[in-house]
Scaffold this motif. Sequence first.
Motif, PDB file in Angstrom:
ATOM      1  N   LEU A 432      47.532  43.116  35.555  1.00 45.49           N
ATOM      2  CA  LEU A 432      46.120  42.838  35.805  1.00 45.49           C
ATOM      3  C   LEU A 432      45.971  41.370  36.166  1.00 45.49           C
ATOM      4  CD1 LEU A 432      43.032  43.549  35.574  1.00 45.49           C
ATOM      5  CD2 LEU A 432      43.225  42.880  33.172  1.00 45.49           C
ATOM      6  N   ALA A 433      45.251  41.089  37.253  1.00 47.64           N
ATOM      7  CA  ALA A 433      44.996  39.719  37.705  1.00 47.64           C
ATOM      8  C   ALA A 433      43.522  39.399  37.514  1.00 47.64           C
ATOM      9  CB  ALA A 433      45.392  39.546  39.172  1.00 47.64           C
ATOM     10  N   LEU A 434      43.247  38.306  36.821  1.00 54.81           N
ATOM     11  CA  LEU A 434      41.883  37.844  36.585  1.00 54.81           C
ATOM     12  C   LEU A 434      41.732  36.464  37.200  1.00 54.81           C
ATOM     13  CD1 LEU A 434      41.355  38.869  32.843  1.00 54.81           C
ATOM     14  CD2 LEU A 434      40.665  40.124  34.882  1.00 54.81           C
ATOM     15  N   ALA A 435      40.750  36.302  38.083  1.00 58.62           N
ATOM     16  CA  ALA A 435      40.456  35.012  38.721  1.00 58.62           C
ATOM     17  C   ALA A 435      39.157  34.473  38.132  1.00 58.62           C
ATOM     18  CB  ALA A 435      40.329  35.166  40.234  1.00 58.62           C
ATOM     19  N   GLY A 436      39.228  33.272  37.558  1.00 58.60           N
ATOM     20  CA  GLY A 436      38.062  32.659  36.951  1.00 58.60           C
ATOM     21  C   GLY A 436      37.281  31.809  37.937  1.00 58.60           C
ATOM     22  N   GLU A 437      36.072  31.445  37.521  1.00 58.61           N
ATOM     23  CA  GLU A 437      35.239  30.594  38.363  1.00 58.61           C
ATOM     24  C   GLU A 437      35.754  29.159  38.409  1.00 58.61           C
ATOM     25  OE1 GLU A 437      31.196  30.870  37.190  1.00 58.61           O
ATOM     26  OE2 GLU A 437      31.006  33.011  37.659  1.00 58.61           O
ATOM     27  N   ASP A 438      36.709  28.805  37.536  1.00 57.53           N
ATOM     28  CA  ASP A 438      37.326  27.475  37.583  1.00 57.53           C
ATOM     29  C   ASP A 438      38.577  27.462  38.453  1.00 57.53           C
ATOM     30  OD1 ASP A 438      38.823  29.091  35.999  1.00 57.53           O
ATOM     31  OD2 ASP A 438      39.143  27.636  34.405  1.00 57.53           O
ATOM     32  N   ALA A 439      38.736  28.467  39.325  1.00 57.43           N
ATOM     33  CA  ALA A 439      39.848  28.544  40.293  1.00 57.43           C
ATOM     34  C   ALA A 439      41.193  28.685  39.601  1.00 57.43           C
ATOM     35  CB  ALA A 439      39.842  27.351  41.233  1.00 57.43           C
ATOM     36  N   THR A 440      41.256  29.435  38.520  1.00 54.54           N
ATOM     37  CA  THR A 440      42.519  29.754  37.854  1.00 54.54           C
ATOM     38  C   THR A 440      42.752  31.261  37.927  1.00 54.54           C
ATOM     39  OG1 THR A 440      41.421  29.942  35.701  1.00 54.54           O
ATOM     40  CG2 THR A 440      42.376  27.807  36.292  1.00 54.54           C
ATOM     41  N   ILE A 441      44.012  31.652  38.129  1.00 54.54           N
ATOM     42  CA  ILE A 441      44.396  33.051  38.233  1.00 54.54           C
ATOM     43  C   ILE A 441      45.365  33.357  37.092  1.00 54.54           C
ATOM     44  CG2 ILE A 441      45.464  34.818  39.668  1.00 54.54           C
ATOM     45  CD1 ILE A 441      44.685  33.179  42.103  1.00 54.54           C
ATOM     46  N   THR A 442      45.021  34.345  36.275  1.00 57.91           N
ATOM     47  CA  THR A 442      45.848  34.742  35.141  1.00 57.91           C
ATOM     48  C   THR A 442      46.379  36.149  35.380  1.00 57.91           C
ATOM     49  OG1 THR A 442      44.440  33.430  33.681  1.00 57.91           O
ATOM     50  CG2 THR A 442      45.943  34.996  32.635  1.00 57.91           C
ATOM     51  N   ILE A 443      47.690  36.324  35.240  1.00 57.41           N
ATOM     52  CA  ILE A 443      48.341  37.621  35.379  1.00 57.41           C
ATOM     53  C   ILE A 443      48.649  38.145  33.979  1.00 57.41           C
ATOM     54  CG2 ILE A 443      50.219  38.912  36.428  1.00 57.41           C
ATOM     55  CD1 ILE A 443      48.359  37.613  38.438  1.00 57.41           C
ATOM     56  N   TRP A 444      48.084  39.305  33.643  1.00 57.20           N
ATOM     57  CA  TRP A 444      48.280  39.926  32.337  1.00 57.20           C
ATOM     58  C   TRP A 444      49.227  41.111  32.459  1.00 57.20           C
ATOM     59  CZ3 TRP A 444      45.801  38.701  27.580  1.00 57.20           C
ATOM     60  CH2 TRP A 444      44.864  37.674  27.646  1.00 57.20           C
ATOM     61  N   ASP A 445      50.049  41.284  31.444  1.00 57.00           N
ATOM     62  CA  ASP A 445      50.848  42.490  31.301  1.00 57.00           C
ATOM     63  C   ASP A 445      50.049  43.460  30.437  1.00 57.00           C
ATOM     64  OD1 ASP A 445      52.642  44.528  30.641  1.00 57.00           O
ATOM     65  OD2 ASP A 445      54.356  43.169  30.703  1.00 57.00           O
ATOM     66  N   LYS A 446      49.478  44.472  31.073  1.00 59.61           N
ATOM     67  CA  LYS A 446      48.582  45.378  30.356  1.00 59.61           C
ATOM     68  C   LYS A 446      49.347  46.246  29.359  1.00 59.61           C
ATOM     69  CE  LYS A 446      46.901  48.844  32.544  1.00 59.61           C
ATOM     70  NZ  LYS A 446      47.409  49.916  31.659  1.00 59.61           N
ATOM     71  N   HIS A 447      50.615  46.481  29.615  1.00 57.88           N
ATOM     72  CA  HIS A 447      51.384  47.325  28.700  1.00 57.88           C
ATOM     73  C   HIS A 447      51.658  46.611  27.374  1.00 57.88           C
ATOM     74  CE1 HIS A 447      54.136  50.475  27.473  1.00 57.88           C
ATOM     75  NE2 HIS A 447      55.065  49.566  27.224  1.00 57.88           N
ATOM     76  N   LEU A 448      51.999  45.319  27.454  1.00 53.25           N
ATOM     77  CA  LEU A 448      52.296  44.555  26.249  1.00 53.25           C
ATOM     78  C   LEU A 448      51.081  43.817  25.712  1.00 53.25           C
ATOM     79  CD1 LEU A 448      55.753  43.078  27.320  1.00 53.25           C
ATOM     80  CD2 LEU A 448      55.299  45.130  25.955  1.00 53.25           C
ATOM     81  N   GLY A 449      50.125  43.470  26.592  1.00 47.84           N
ATOM     82  CA  GLY A 449      48.896  42.852  26.131  1.00 47.84           C
ATOM     83  C   GLY A 449      48.948  41.350  26.020  1.00 47.84           C
TER      84      GLY A 449
END
Length: 469
Positions: A432-449
């Motif tokens: 899962l990729a989440l892009a914030g309004e502060d121009a940061t992109i976080t990649i999450w491993d949804k299986h491990l959390g």
Amino acid sequence: VNTRKHPLGIPPPSEKDWPKEDEEDFFLLDPDRKRDVLPQPFRMINKLVMQVFESAMEVIERREMLREAQKLKVQPKKCFPTAEFQVTERANCLAVSGKHVFVGLSVGLAAFNTCDFKDVCAWDAAKTEICAIHASDLGNECHVLLAVDEMGLAWLFCFHKESFLLIKILNEVEDISQRSTCVEVVLSRGGDYAGILMQGNTTAWLEIYQLPKDSWLTEIEKNTAAVEEKAGAAEELACSERRSNCSSECSTKHSSHVGTFLLQELPVSAIQTDVELDLPVLLLTVRPPKPITGTSFKGPLDALKEVDDGSMLGLGYNHLIKDSQWELQEAIFRSTYQEYLEAEGVIKEEIPRYATFHFLLPSRILMGPEMKVQPDIPAGIGVHWDGNHNFCLYLLNHSLKEKADSDLKPDVVWPCAAPIACSAVSSCSRYLALAGEDATITIWDKHLGYPLSVTAILEERFIRSIHFL
């Protein structure tokens, strides 16, 4: 006769033979100075001509450099269309499912076959303009379609072979003034679930439906078998009437007319009117998170007890900050930055009216201890609302009591440092990729959390969309 008295030799140097200064340094002189001795207007004409030649050479060199750089680039392959679909109305949107292409027109829907590139059928019973359409293959030549028209109505169709079957208008109400508008629709892969984002006058909410596709396939299969049986019986009846009445010309014409009617009219009416498919079931109603207010707990033990009862951490509700403390903080903030607030024209915080949501396959954080799931059927949904810091996960197997609860709480919350601008889920549904309004992109491993990486855009630009490749 002139005769020489002395031998021939080198004469001694004399002052008149000394070289002059201008002749001695002739190789150091600038040849352009010779043009300076020209009279006017020849000097001006010479300068203009030289400037024209120099500018022309610069243009030529620049074009040659661009031509060489273009040769070094990888040339994209030009693709030309292999076939064209001719539509009678304006095409607004399209969706592909299996071997069919479904096109939303300014009046109704149209289906095309990708094998022979021909029009299969069309639907324009409601005379409405289709603005968005999603489709999913159910198998056995059956497809489910979810379309949104210009009035914000969500139409649920089932397409089988060469006919559209309208199942239900999901947000249809008797009183038009109470109708809510559908702004976004999403179908899960495989057609097990459907989600629609609704907007009312002041609020917005998300509705998740379970589609009984197994019963649809069973009912359509039964109907198809019945239609084929009736068509075979009609054909046998027509043949028997032709054989029995061959002695009379009048009776032969009558039997031929009856047989043609049975062959042409009976299957079409059976397909269009005899199929009654089960309606979708409303599973969840997800509403925006409420703004954080003062605590109602009398002490820390009450807050800990609330957490022990199963309430989810991450939303910020289980705190010990009182209303008076919130008001004092707000007053201090406004008194300190009053001039900036007046200049910017700060607006009071409003309830979000748009959400982005994804259907998620089973993973370790979306599976309970006694939860039975299938690997290719979604087990939950992920939702984030505009201007909110939290990415909320909801399970799709809630009990009937929790379904009726209007204040549904998320099962898992992933808080972010900045409001979430956009999100994306990989094709395997693990990342899962989440892009914030502060121009940061976080990649999450949804299986491990847990997050795998955090990337910051240096120029701090606003990210509007993000995709996995």
